[in-house]
Design an enzyme around this catalytic site. Sequence first.
Site, short mmCIF file in Angstrom:
data_model
loop_
_atom_site.label_atom_id
_atom_site.label_comp_id
_atom_site.label_asym_id
_atom_site.label_seq_id
_atom_site.Cartn_x
_atom_site.Cartn_y
_atom_site.Cartn_z
N GLU A 499 0.85 -1.19 0.00
CA GLU A 499 0.00 0.00 0.00
C GLU A 499 0.89 1.25 0.00
O GLU A 499 1.85 1.32 0.75
CB GLU A 499 -0.90 -0.04 1.25
CG GLU A 499 -1.83 -1.26 1.23
CD GLU A 499 -2.21 -1.74 2.62
OE1 GLU A 499 -2.11 -0.97 3.58
OE2 GLU A 499 -2.61 -2.91 2.73
N SER A 529 -5.24 -4.88 0.58
CA SER A 529 -5.59 -6.30 0.53
C SER A 529 -4.39 -7.09 1.04
O SER A 529 -3.63 -7.65 0.26
CB SER A 529 -5.90 -6.72 -0.91
OG SER A 529 -6.91 -5.94 -1.48
N GLU A 530 -4.24 -7.13 2.34
CA GLU A 530 -3.04 -7.78 2.88
C GLU A 530 -2.93 -9.24 2.44
O GLU A 530 -1.84 -9.74 2.16
CB GLU A 530 -3.02 -7.68 4.40
CG GLU A 530 -2.58 -6.32 4.94
CD GLU A 530 -3.70 -5.29 4.95
OE1 GLU A 530 -4.86 -5.66 4.64
OE2 GLU A 530 -3.44 -4.11 5.26
N ASP A 555 0.56 -5.13 12.89
CA ASP A 555 -0.78 -5.46 13.40
C ASP A 555 -1.70 -5.99 12.29
O ASP A 555 -2.74 -6.55 12.57
CB ASP A 555 -1.43 -4.19 13.97
CG ASP A 555 -0.54 -3.48 14.95
OD1 ASP A 555 -0.84 -3.47 16.15
OD2 ASP A 555 0.50 -2.92 14.52
N ILE A 557 -0.86 -8.23 10.19
CA ILE A 557 -0.51 -9.63 9.88
C ILE A 557 -1.76 -10.51 9.94
O ILE A 557 -1.92 -11.44 9.15
CB ILE A 557 0.58 -10.13 10.86
CG1 ILE A 557 1.95 -9.60 10.43
CG2 ILE A 557 0.60 -11.65 10.95
CD1 ILE A 557 3.07 -9.92 11.41
N HIS A 597 -2.41 -0.69 16.49
CA HIS A 597 -1.34 -0.17 15.63
C HIS A 597 0.02 -0.15 16.32
O HIS A 597 0.95 0.48 15.82
CB HIS A 597 -1.66 1.27 15.18
CG HIS A 597 -2.54 1.34 13.98
ND1 HIS A 597 -3.84 0.95 13.98
CD2 HIS A 597 -2.29 1.77 12.71
CE1 HIS A 597 -4.37 1.13 12.79
NE2 HIS A 597 -3.45 1.62 12.00
#
Lengths: 818, 77
Positions: A499, A529-530, A555, A557, A597
């Site tokens: 991103e 879109s991790e 965070d 993950i 975060h």
Amino acid sequence: MPKELVVDPTSTRRRTEIEFKPIPVHAYDRSLAEERKLRGDAALTEILRHMMVVREFESMIASFKATGSYRGIEYAYRGPAHLSIGQEAAAVGQAVSLEPGDQIFGSHRSHGEFIAKGMSAFAKMPKEDVADLMANHRQGRLAETVDAHLDSVGTSNAEAFLLFGLLAEIFMTQLGFNGGMGGSMHAFYAPVGAYPNNAIVGASAGLATGAALRRKLSRDGGICVANIGDGSTGCGPVMEAMNFASMAQFRQLWQAPFDGGLPVLFFFTNNFYAMGGQTSGETMGWDRLSRIGAGVNQEQMHAETVDGTDPLAVADAVARKRQLLAQRKGPALLDVECYRISGHSTTDANAYRDRDEIRLWKQHDAIELMAGKLINAGLLRDDQVEDMKADTVRTIEAVTSAAVNPNIAPPVDVGSNPTLIGKFMFNDTSQPVPSGISTFTHPKGEVAAMRALARKARNGRDEEGNLHSPLRAVTLRDGLAEAIVHHLEHDPLLIAYGEECREWGGAFGVHRGLSEVLPHNRLFNSPISEAAIVATAIGHALAGGRSLVELMYCDFIGRAGDEIFNQLAKWHSMSAGELTVPVVLRASVGSKYGAQHSQDWTGLITHIPGLKAIYPATPFDAKGLMASALSSNDPVVAFESQRLYDQVELFADRVPEEYYRIPIGEPDVKRTGEHITILTFGPSLYKAVAAADELARDGISVEIIDARSLVPFNYDPVLTSIKKTGHLLIVTEASERGSFAMTVAATASRYGFADLKSPPRVLGSPNWIVPGAEMESTYFPQAHDIIDVVAGEILPDGRNRRRGVRNWDDLALARAGL
Amino acid sequence: MATRIVVPQLGNEITEAEVTEFHVAVGDTVVEGDAVATITTTKMAVEIETPENGEIASVDVEEGSIVKIGTTLCTLS
């Protein structure tokens, strides 16, 4: 430069309508006469035979699971059996229209697709190439076994090789395609384009998309197929993958020759049930699965619903989609409707469907329909079809006899070699230093950010010992950037994305300036879109590329949990080392913003076997470790503390301008001392230094070791230090429970017991949420907390000078779940 | 009344920035939204815009200098 696409309010606010075009459903209407003309009679007969092979192979497994025997062969098969009996036309129809180099990524129910793709590829490849492949697979042992025991089985040695290698893998034996490390749900054989089958529903969507990225960049004309099911449309990562594959930038921003859509086909084998949930009518709202395509992009993903009981209809659809993909009009979506006559697995009692429904579909059995078609056309006689069936049974019977025989297919011998599986966890090789010609579009000297970096001091203090401003000296951010710039400049196989990775330079500026020298096909912004970011990075790497991707905060993950824990960590080992996964996943460790975060989640990564992990705390270490990570042929998760991005170098004399590597896994003694060893993770290093300075005034000499890496981890420097000091304090910003620091403490206790004068102590964060900036100093261990523990508990001097708030009862907290 | 154009707060941990370039000189006329200077932090380069129309009355810091958040870059008349 950026800002190429202007969002114009005049056109944006104009009244209009969005139009959709009709989605074809079962549009195939070619006659058999036309098919005979197109494909030839032999090819049509082969399609029927391939379907029979798939059916008999799976019937054999079903028989073992149900009765423990198959045609008199006894075998106690203990693994899973997710069978696709009834779905053979989908698998074979697909394979017929794929080229040998096209790559398929399967599901837990993909024996059929594997067999069909393998048989199709072998049939299309030159015979000498097939012989070479077989001879070279795992030192030729499988081919030798086939020659010795299955010489006259099936239509060719290649077919016996394929079926035996697969069955030997399903039975998890040494001769399996993946050395017994994959099994039924994960078998694959890459040389025929059969890439990993995947036990996580929908996971292949992202992997195939990433592999398609590599195909697009290599411009080899091949395509990738995600073989997933109707149930996977309920999985977020599948939606993420389809969106990723449809990004408008491929057409609007990527320059020739890399412009155009991704060559990926989302092939949904739609058997109407997701295990026991009925997708159409119960658990989904799409009615017809192909409707999904209409919502993804303007081309509606060229979506179609296809009759999956007719291999010719499927072959026709796949051929048309393949052509579209070759014309760079991808991605494409096929909804292939067929019926799983067998249960989801052998424990399936069919409680969710009516017996009459199964009976109805048996009247539409793909193999019977195809056989009837060929007989009616006079292409085959009844007895020839029966002979074909009998031959198929004989082939499967012979392959099975060999695969259950431990003298022919020996089990994986972990008894005499207990660490054998461990040897498959990592590749442990690195690529040579990338030194090819620059791939940058402009000289680095034309980039302001790179010019500014070149002017910076290479050490953290001036000659008088004053700290440099981070604007004037190389920081940890710069160290990372220099390694990344070198690799991106000289390694054309490496791509980077995440991103805000382009113009923004990544959320924390590590990529700053790179968008001026790298085109979109090497560095691009991804959607939020991790799961897709990580999955595509893996697919890209499995297909021969190298990937550098970023999750803004560690965070996040969780958003890529399966992709990191089950995909990134596992494909090297589950392929017994056949596949490498050169992916670097950067994840920052935040602060200030509270509970979602600011978490140090290193413990999650270190807990999962198969991931290497680094956490550098100085510019010198950051540069050298990032260079090693990018060179590694194993996946590496790089943790970066946001608080340290502006940190200048305080330990090494200077950060060399030249490229260098620091081996992953080697802790570094940052300060020598006599009385206690403090091992730090990440930014805790600086708290330990401040504490050590103060403790020195009281005569306590502290040795400080910076872990630098988490996996692998060489304990020698720690154990050597303990031998001298007798005390060990480990400082981490991770919550203590289950942290990697606790693992190190336990191991150091065991191996340093004789030298320890006190038990190793972990000083980490408490087991509650990270508070906001205002309360952080009571959460993350501070220098005074370290002093409280050292001077108050480990080496008590009798003075009560506790300054921190951590005077709590850990056992009482544990009782309360804290 | 004179308006000061200052180095804005650019993030919780950013305390200073380098004045990379002035895009205006004393006497220049500027329109709201024009970039008057580019400043660079360790993380990013930022264009500083004028909040209103006017004429540059003074340039208060030198190019290449490191300045604290809140420092006046230039003044409008």
